[in-house]
Design a protein around this motif. Structure first.
Motif, PDB file in Angstrom:
ATOM      1  N   ALA A 157       0.838  -1.207   0.000  1.00  0.00           N
ATOM      2  CA  ALA A 157       0.000   0.000   0.000  1.00  0.00           C
ATOM      3  C   ALA A 157       0.869   1.251   0.000  1.00  0.00           C
ATOM      4  CB  ALA A 157      -0.899  -0.009   1.245  1.00  0.00           C
ATOM      5  N   LYS A 169      12.117   5.697   1.251  1.00  0.00           N
ATOM      6  CA  LYS A 169      12.464   5.576  -0.179  1.00  0.00           C
ATOM      7  C   LYS A 169      13.710   4.721  -0.298  1.00  0.00           C
ATOM      8  CE  LYS A 169      10.728  10.151  -1.429  1.00  0.00           C
ATOM      9  NZ  LYS A 169      11.233  11.537  -1.282  1.00  0.00           N
ATOM     10  N   ASP A 203       3.641   1.746  -1.603  1.00  0.00           N
ATOM     11  CA  ASP A 203       4.013   2.080  -2.992  1.00  0.00           C
ATOM     12  C   ASP A 203       2.879   2.868  -3.647  1.00  0.00           C
ATOM     13  OD1 ASP A 203       6.318   0.787  -2.608  1.00  0.00           O
ATOM     14  OD2 ASP A 203       5.748  -1.072  -3.632  1.00  0.00           O
ATOM     15  N   GLN A 204       1.659   2.386  -3.450  1.00  0.00           N
ATOM     16  CA  GLN A 204       0.532   3.068  -4.092  1.00  0.00           C
ATOM     17  C   GLN A 204       0.395   4.498  -3.565  1.00  0.00           C
ATOM     18  OE1 GLN A 204      -0.843   1.816  -6.569  1.00  0.00           O
ATOM     19  NE2 GLN A 204      -0.049  -0.275  -6.378  1.00  0.00           N
ATOM     20  N   GLN A 205       0.620   4.654  -2.254  1.00  0.00           N
ATOM     21  CA  GLN A 205       0.493   6.016  -1.711  1.00  0.00           C
ATOM     22  C   GLN A 205       1.592   6.920  -2.262  1.00  0.00           C
ATOM     23  OE1 GLN A 205       0.489   5.083   2.450  1.00  0.00           O
ATOM     24  NE2 GLN A 205      -1.518   4.088   2.279  1.00  0.00           N
ATOM     25  N   ARG A 206       2.770   6.321  -2.507  1.00  0.00           N
ATOM     26  CA  ARG A 206       3.853   7.152  -3.065  1.00  0.00           C
ATOM     27  C   ARG A 206       3.484   7.627  -4.455  1.00  0.00           C
ATOM     28  NH1 ARG A 206       9.281   3.827  -2.331  1.00  0.00           N
ATOM     29  NH2 ARG A 206      10.145   5.441  -3.672  1.00  0.00           N
ATOM     30  N   LEU A 207       2.681   6.852  -5.150  1.00  0.00           N
ATOM     31  CA  LEU A 207       2.294   7.234  -6.509  1.00  0.00           C
ATOM     32  C   LEU A 207       1.138   8.216  -6.512  1.00  0.00           C
ATOM     33  CD1 LEU A 207       2.545   3.797  -8.324  1.00  0.00           C
ATOM     34  CD2 LEU A 207       3.978   5.810  -8.652  1.00  0.00           C
ATOM     35  N   SER A 208       0.576   8.470  -5.324  1.00  0.00           N
ATOM     36  CA  SER A 208      -0.635   9.318  -5.319  1.00  0.00           C
ATOM     37  C   SER A 208      -0.264  10.781  -5.437  1.00  0.00           C
ATOM     38  CB  SER A 208      -1.374   9.097  -3.986  1.00  0.00           C
ATOM     39  OG  SER A 208      -0.553   9.651  -2.954  1.00  0.00           O
ATOM     40  N   GLY A 209       1.020  11.080  -5.546  1.00  0.00           N
ATOM     41  CA  GLY A 209       1.394  12.477  -5.761  1.00  0.00           C
ATOM     42  C   GLY A 209       1.513  13.259  -4.472  1.00  0.00           C
TER      43      GLY A 209
END
Lengths: 52, 243, 209, 218
Positions: D79, D216, D81-87
């Motif tokens: 999850a 990161k 990773d997905q939050q990191r992609l949320s901008g």
């Protein structure tokens, strides 16, 4: 001026000995680490290209 | 980027001659310094001969702080420049800093016994040194918890910097706490008693000797770390080409 | 670096990418361009670095060296990248409905798309079931539903068909086809060939040392 | 703004739904407080002198029990990773996660302080006793968050986190216990609170960057 070692004081000697022992231990550990690392690397170089 | 392939040739060739020189100079200076401290320093009016413990305790404290600063600075350099040699420096300085902190604490408590009757007195400097040792041990434990060198380096660097930022706060709060709980008229280990010449010069001599010793240890440990990494890199290349 | 102009047809430009895992060099000097409306498949043996490349393009891993240029239309949400990895991002006590609701709010997207997405992926009856009692296939469907709730122009899929049943796989093809037709770009690491034919193939193994 | 609130709400709901979140640290804290008099003896004078210090030590130990899970729960399921992609910026995400965890685990301990003070036979127990533990627990969770982010990728890293962050708790225990002592013995307080607040602000300023950088770690 007290020329000789003030033997009466056990704790002064104890602290110098303790420091000496710790430093000696660190020196020994570092030396063996260095020697082993170098030996392992050389051994690997030997097996890889025995000519050099 | 983490240049595992950055070949630290220049560092290795530079330190090859330097290591023996530093080791000899350090050994000579420390031997001379200790003899000078034990043999020729007069008794101090309050503590008598136990003042001589200062000649090991104070250099150990100062150089361990220098070692921790080396770790912090090279950690910062590693995070910014990503150069693997900076990480090698930080990782190599840690065990030396730990050993010196340990010496400082042991000599501090040995000094406490004759002076205040107990092996541990919650003196501000000693307590700060205790927690500095904790930070260093934490750093080493964290690094050894990672398999991959790259992650260990990065995690260690971050922890070291966070520790470095907190160390002054810890020192201040311990000293502030000390003024509340410590009885007045307490002879601190060093510092405030202005040292006359015959006490001062042996201290400086021993301090420089300890610094040189730290330099020798650092270079030796760094060289062995570089050899280790070159070995692992070559092993990886071998496995890759044969598999 | 990301420039938000979407005039260029190119979605992704990969320049001289290099990846290292521990002491081994996975690939170096990797160049590849992916245009919008194109579906590129990643090929290569196990451990060649397909997953590493996908995570690198997604921005989760820093490249050892090299440059990735994204051109993402302005109206795309967040970073405009939908990443479907091996781990599906569902906490054990999350339900499909709560997960997708949080997912929509996180990207300031309207919640109206959630229920149609759940129906589309066949999760209607299970939308309130906690993730710990869902099968891997069902969790994969929730992950796929994320792409409908927050539509992103660039899709990065890591073995999307794994743990999907036959129905799920053809549903996946439908979703991918629709995405391509609406001018999206797909870069996917495929385990076994799909019904949907990739327009281009990138062999990561070719860039290994 | 709505984006980060979604993560905050999600973290709260999941920590609450997880069940153990709310009660574990508070129970651990209470347990430590209840054990002490059995070891020390229940003379009022002795116990009340011991109260401030013990409350803060118990607070530190209780917080350590949940720190490990702040980031690990999301990292292991992907999850994060997905939050990191949320901008959203990683610094913001880490602070929000720590504060959500603090709300579920740290705040209950602060609210329990008056009860602990009563059990420790303190002289004047007022609601003000919550303040120093309130500020102290935020600082503890922020520095603890740094330890948690460094070890998120490791298995069974609980004890390691404890070792890493213990020295960072020194100022909190010193200033907090001193301030709590003033409050419990009815003296004027407030100066210590500013020092505690300074610590909290320092932690709030520094730890997010350390946590973001640590997560990161790829």
């Amino acid at each position: 001026m007290t020329g000789e070692v003030t033997g009466g004081n056990f704790f002064v000697l104890a602290s110098f000995i303790a420091s000496g022992v710790t430093m000696a231990a660190l020196a020994a550990w570092t030396a063996t680490r260095l020697a082993q690392a170098k030996k392992k690397l050389n051994m690997l170089n030997q097996t890889e290209n025995p000519k050099d | 980027m983490f240049s595992t392939f950055a070949n630290p040739h220049r560092f290795m060739s530079l330190t090859r001659p330097l290591l023996p020189i530093l080791t000899v100079v350090a050994a000579v200076m420390l031997a001379a310094g200790w003899i000078w401290a034990i043999g020729f320093v007069p008794d101090e009016k309050y503590q008598g001969p136990t003042v001589q413990i200062m000649y090991v305790h104070v250099p150990a404290a100062m150089v361990s702080l220098a070692a921790y600063s080396t770790m912090a600075i090279s950690s910062l350099l590693y995070l910014i420049l990503k150069h693997s040699l900076a990480d090698v420096a930080a990782k190599s300085a840690a065990p030396i800093a730990a050993a010196l902190s340990f010496i400082c604490l042991v000599t501090g408590s040995l000094w406490g016994r004759p002076t205040w009757g107990t092996y541990w007195i919650w003196d501000a400097r000693l307590t700060s040194m205790l927690f500095q040792l904790f930070l260093i041990l934490g750093y080493m434990a964290l690094r050894s918890a990672f398999q991959r060198e790259q992650e260990a380096a990065r995690a260690g660097a971050i922890l070291c910097l966070v520790g470095a930022v907190n160390l002054p706060i810890i020192k201040f709060s311990v000293e502030w706490w000390n003024t509340l709980h410590q009885p007045a008229g307490f002879i601190s280990l060093t510092g405030d008693s202005s040292l006359t010449a015959e006490f001062f010069w042996p201290l400086m001599f021993n301090l420089i000797g300890m610094m040189v010793l730290f330099g020798a240890f650092l270079i030796a440990t760094m060289r062995s770390e570089v050899y280790k990494r070159q070995y692992e890199a070559k092993l990886a290349r071998l496995n890759r080409s044969t598999s | 670096m990301i420039n938000r102009d979407s005039d260029g047809q190119m979605a992704l430009k990969l320049r001289q990418l290099t990846a290292v895992r521990g002491y081994t060099l996975l690939f170096s000097g990797l160049d590849f361009d992916l245009a919008y409306g194109e579906f590129a498949a990643l090929k290569g043996p196990n451990g060649a670095g397909k997953t590493t490349l996908l995570r690198m393009v997604a921005g989760l891993i820093a490249a050892e060296s090299g440059e990735i240029e994204y051109s993402i239309p302005d109206e795309a949400p967040a970073r405009g990248i939908y990443y479907l990895g091996h781990e599906l991002g569902l906490r054990p006590n999350e339900t499909p409905l709560s997960h997708l609701r949080d997912w929509a709010d996180m990207h300031h997207q309207p919640r109206e798309r959630i229920l149609p997405a759940i129906d589309r992926l066949g999760l209607t009856s299970r939308r309130e079931v906690p993730a710990w009692s869902l099968s891997a296939g069902q969790k994969k469907r929730v992950a796929l539903a994320r792409s409908l709730v927050v539509p992103c122009p660039i899709w990065l899929l890591d073995e999307p068909a794994s743990s999907l049943d036959v129905g799920g796989q053809c549903l996946l093809c439908e979703l991918m086809t629709e995405h391509l037709n609406s001018n999206g770009a797909i870069l996917a690491a495929l385990h076994d060939p799909m019904d949907l034919e990739p327009s281009r193939v990138l062999d990561v193994g070719a860039f290994a040392p | 703004m709505k984006g980060i609130l979604a993560i905050f709400r999600r973290e709260l709901v999941l920590a609450w739904a997880g069940g153990s979140g709310l009660f574990l640290p508070a129970a651990f804290f209470a347990g430590t407080i209840f054990l002490a008099p059995l070891g020390v003896g229940a003379e009022p004078g002795l116990l009340s002198r011991l109260a401030p210090g013990l409350i803060f030590v118990a607070l530190c130990l209780a917080s350590l029990t949940t720190l490990e899970r702040i980031f690990q729960a999301d990292l292991e399921v992907g999850a994060l990773d997905q939050q990191r992609l949320s901008g959203l910026s990683m610094e913001l995400i880490t602070v929000v996660k720590v504060l959500a965890h603090w709300l579920v685990s740290g705040l209950p301990i602060a609210l329990l302080t008056p009860v602990a003070a009563v059990f420790m036979r303190a002289d004047t127990v007022t609601p003000m006793t919550i303040l120093p533990v309130f500020l102290g627990s935020i600082t503890i969770f922020l520095w603890g968050g740094v330890g948690a982010s460094l070890t998120a990728g490791l298995r069974r890293s609980g004890p390691l986190v404890a070792l890493l962050v213990l020295p960072l708790f020194v100022p909190v225990v010193i200033f907090g216990a001193e301030e709590l002592n003033h409050i419990l013995t009815g003296q004027t307080f407030g100066a210590g609170l500013t020092l505690l607040a300074a610590n909290t602000l320092a932690a709030l300023a520094i730890s997010p960057f350390a946590m973001a950088l640590a997560l990161k770690l790829e």
